[in-house]
Design a protein around this motif. Structure first.
Motif, PDB file in Angstrom:
ATOM      1  N   GLY A 182     -15.875 -34.524  -8.255  1.00  0.00           N
ATOM      2  CA  GLY A 182     -16.464 -33.836  -7.372  1.00  0.00           C
ATOM      3  C   GLY A 182     -17.509 -32.736  -8.038  1.00  0.00           C
ATOM      4  N   TYR A 183     -17.866 -31.771  -7.311  1.00  0.00           N
ATOM      5  CA  TYR A 183     -18.749 -30.876  -7.779  1.00  0.00           C
ATOM      6  C   TYR A 183     -18.353 -30.222  -8.983  1.00  0.00           C
ATOM      7  N   TYR A 184     -17.026 -29.592  -9.061  1.00  0.00           N
ATOM      8  CA  TYR A 184     -16.881 -28.835 -10.249  1.00  0.00           C
ATOM      9  C   TYR A 184     -16.121 -29.914 -11.644  1.00  0.00           C
ATOM     10  N   ALA A 185     -16.142 -30.988 -11.242  1.00  0.00           N
ATOM     11  CA  ALA A 185     -15.736 -31.922 -12.442  1.00  0.00           C
ATOM     12  C   ALA A 185     -16.419 -31.565 -13.758  1.00  0.00           C
ATOM     13  N   LEU A 199      -8.023 -32.275  -3.867  1.00  0.00           N
ATOM     14  CA  LEU A 199      -8.601 -31.016  -4.041  1.00  0.00           C
ATOM     15  C   LEU A 199      -8.767 -30.454  -5.187  1.00  0.00           C
ATOM     16  N   GLU A 200      -9.913 -29.504  -5.316  1.00  0.00           N
ATOM     17  CA  GLU A 200     -10.189 -28.714  -6.525  1.00  0.00           C
ATOM     18  C   GLU A 200      -9.721 -27.187  -6.290  1.00  0.00           C
ATOM     19  N   THR A 201      -9.184 -26.710  -7.272  1.00  0.00           N
ATOM     20  CA  THR A 201      -8.678 -25.292  -7.344  1.00  0.00           C
ATOM     21  C   THR A 201      -9.209 -24.716  -8.752  1.00  0.00           C
ATOM     22  N   GLY A 202      -8.701 -23.463  -9.151  1.00  0.00           N
ATOM     23  CA  GLY A 202      -9.053 -23.262 -10.429  1.00  0.00           C
ATOM     24  C   GLY A 202      -7.993 -22.248 -11.297  1.00  0.00           C
ATOM     25  N   ASP A 203      -8.086 -22.241 -12.362  1.00  0.00           N
ATOM     26  CA  ASP A 203      -7.068 -21.588 -13.031  1.00  0.00           C
ATOM     27  C   ASP A 203      -6.860 -20.058 -12.833  1.00  0.00           C
ATOM     28  N   GLN A 204      -7.744 -19.557 -11.977  1.00  0.00           N
ATOM     29  CA  GLN A 204      -7.684 -18.128 -11.841  1.00  0.00           C
ATOM     30  C   GLN A 204      -7.046 -17.981 -10.479  1.00  0.00           C
ATOM     31  N   GLN A 205      -6.487 -18.951  -9.684  1.00  0.00           N
ATOM     32  CA  GLN A 205      -5.759 -18.813  -8.480  1.00  0.00           C
ATOM     33  C   GLN A 205      -4.140 -19.448  -8.616  1.00  0.00           C
ATOM     34  N   PRO A 206      -3.559 -18.559  -9.449  1.00  0.00           N
ATOM     35  CA  PRO A 206      -2.119 -18.902  -9.655  1.00  0.00           C
ATOM     36  C   PRO A 206      -1.475 -19.221  -8.328  1.00  0.00           C
ATOM     37  N   GLU A 207      -1.627 -18.457  -7.169  1.00  0.00           N
ATOM     38  CA  GLU A 207      -0.981 -18.430  -6.122  1.00  0.00           C
ATOM     39  C   GLU A 207      -1.081 -20.080  -5.264  1.00  0.00           C
ATOM     40  N   ALA A 208      -2.299 -20.319  -5.440  1.00  0.00           N
ATOM     41  CA  ALA A 208      -2.831 -21.636  -4.864  1.00  0.00           C
ATOM     42  C   ALA A 208      -2.290 -22.885  -5.829  1.00  0.00           C
ATOM     43  N   VAL A 209      -2.429 -22.565  -7.040  1.00  0.00           N
ATOM     44  CA  VAL A 209      -1.748 -23.558  -7.870  1.00  0.00           C
ATOM     45  C   VAL A 209      -0.030 -23.814  -7.475  1.00  0.00           C
ATOM     46  N   ALA A 210       0.653 -22.823  -7.388  1.00  0.00           N
ATOM     47  CA  ALA A 210       2.027 -22.778  -7.085  1.00  0.00           C
ATOM     48  C   ALA A 210       2.013 -23.484  -5.701  1.00  0.00           C
ATOM     49  N   LEU A 211       1.494 -23.216  -4.690  1.00  0.00           N
ATOM     50  CA  LEU A 211       1.676 -23.662  -3.386  1.00  0.00           C
ATOM     51  C   LEU A 211       1.216 -25.094  -3.652  1.00  0.00           C
ATOM     52  N   TYR A 212       0.349 -25.623  -4.061  1.00  0.00           N
ATOM     53  CA  TYR A 212      -0.026 -26.999  -4.213  1.00  0.00           C
ATOM     54  C   TYR A 212       1.180 -27.790  -4.934  1.00  0.00           C
ATOM     55  N   GLU A 213       1.648 -27.358  -5.877  1.00  0.00           N
ATOM     56  CA  GLU A 213       2.539 -27.994  -6.632  1.00  0.00           C
ATOM     57  C   GLU A 213       3.924 -28.060  -6.101  1.00  0.00           C
ATOM     58  N   SER A 214       4.408 -26.979  -5.496  1.00  0.00           N
ATOM     59  CA  SER A 214       5.520 -27.048  -4.796  1.00  0.00           C
ATOM     60  C   SER A 214       5.549 -27.920  -3.438  1.00  0.00           C
ATOM     61  N   ALA A 215       4.280 -27.995  -2.910  1.00  0.00           N
ATOM     62  CA  ALA A 215       4.267 -28.897  -1.690  1.00  0.00           C
ATOM     63  C   ALA A 215       3.995 -30.588  -2.314  1.00  0.00           C
ATOM     64  N   GLY A 248     -20.158 -14.827  -9.970  1.00  0.00           N
ATOM     65  CA  GLY A 248     -21.046 -15.666  -9.136  1.00  0.00           C
ATOM     66  C   GLY A 248     -20.929 -15.615  -7.717  1.00  0.00           C
ATOM     67  N   THR A 249     -21.374 -16.509  -7.024  1.00  0.00           N
ATOM     68  CA  THR A 249     -21.217 -16.549  -5.677  1.00  0.00           C
ATOM     69  C   THR A 249     -19.858 -17.118  -5.020  1.00  0.00           C
ATOM     70  N   GLY A 250     -18.958 -17.445  -6.034  1.00  0.00           N
ATOM     71  CA  GLY A 250     -17.646 -18.128  -5.745  1.00  0.00           C
ATOM     72  C   GLY A 250     -17.569 -19.483  -5.815  1.00  0.00           C
ATOM     73  N   ASP A 251     -18.188 -20.124  -4.770  1.00  0.00           N
ATOM     74  CA  ASP A 251     -18.048 -21.558  -4.829  1.00  0.00           C
ATOM     75  C   ASP A 251     -19.551 -22.106  -4.249  1.00  0.00           C
ATOM     76  N   ASP A 252     -20.114 -22.883  -5.183  1.00  0.00           N
ATOM     77  CA  ASP A 252     -21.382 -23.439  -4.770  1.00  0.00           C
ATOM     78  C   ASP A 252     -21.290 -24.785  -4.450  1.00  0.00           C
ATOM     79  N   THR A 253     -20.181 -25.534  -3.893  1.00  0.00           N
ATOM     80  CA  THR A 253     -20.223 -26.643  -3.442  1.00  0.00           C
ATOM     81  C   THR A 253     -20.957 -26.916  -2.144  1.00  0.00           C
ATOM     82  N   PRO A 254     -21.759 -27.930  -2.108  1.00  0.00           N
ATOM     83  CA  PRO A 254     -22.533 -28.130  -0.873  1.00  0.00           C
ATOM     84  C   PRO A 254     -21.337 -28.529   0.099  1.00  0.00           C
ATOM     85  N   ILE A 255     -21.663 -27.887   1.383  1.00  0.00           N
ATOM     86  CA  ILE A 255     -20.924 -27.959   2.546  1.00  0.00           C
ATOM     87  C   ILE A 255     -21.734 -27.864   3.621  1.00  0.00           C
TER      88      ILE A 255
END
Length: 152
Positions: free
Chosen positions: A137-140, A112-128, A33-40
């Protein structure tokens, strides 16, 4: 090597929008798709509603992250590091800068919302120190969404 500088910018600045487009392309490659359709909008990141930060190495923008108010919380949006700049701790510095900015504005936590195809982001957030929360939010309700929070 030049020092990486983190600064507040306008979300609608042309150079910032080029970095955001690169972010959306990365998300599109991961999820389709377009990556992220969240209205901003740029107003979302204009104080006191939020802030948008970039990391620059000389004249080159290498990372971005913004937050916008979500009640008493700061919602993290458009967290991104260019492929060439990954692995240097830039994302961790951006996350700390977002937390500092949101806390200074009186926010109680970052969500924040992230996704299961972003393991490096998940690792960063959990380690922080971020922990899973119910989706919002939009992707609930989307299968691949992972929602996190951290008290400030």
């Amino acid at each position: 090597m030049q020092d990486i500088k983190i600064k507040s910018v306008g979300f609608d600045e042309p150079a910032v929008q080029l970095l955001v487009a690169e972010n959306l392309q990365d998300l599109s490659e991961r999820y389709g798709g377009t990556g992220d359709d969240t209205p901003i909008s740029a107003a979302d990141f204009t104080p006191p509603n939020g802030a948008f930060l970039v990391a620059a190495l000389g004249d080159e923008l290498i990372a971005s992250a913004g937050w916008r108010r979500h009640g008493d919380d700061a919602e993290l949006k458009r967290m991104f590091t260019t492929k060439a700049a990954r692995g240097r701790g830039v994302a961790r510095r951006m996350l700390a800068a977002i937390e500092e900015s949101a806390a200074a504005a009186g926010c109680k936590r970052v969500i924040l919302e992230t996704g299961d195809q972003q393991p490096e982001a998940v690792a960063l957030y959990e380690s922080a120190g971020y922990h899973r929360i119910p989706d919002f939010g939009y992707y609930a309700g989307h299968d691949s969404v992972l929602s996190y929070a951290k008290a400030l």
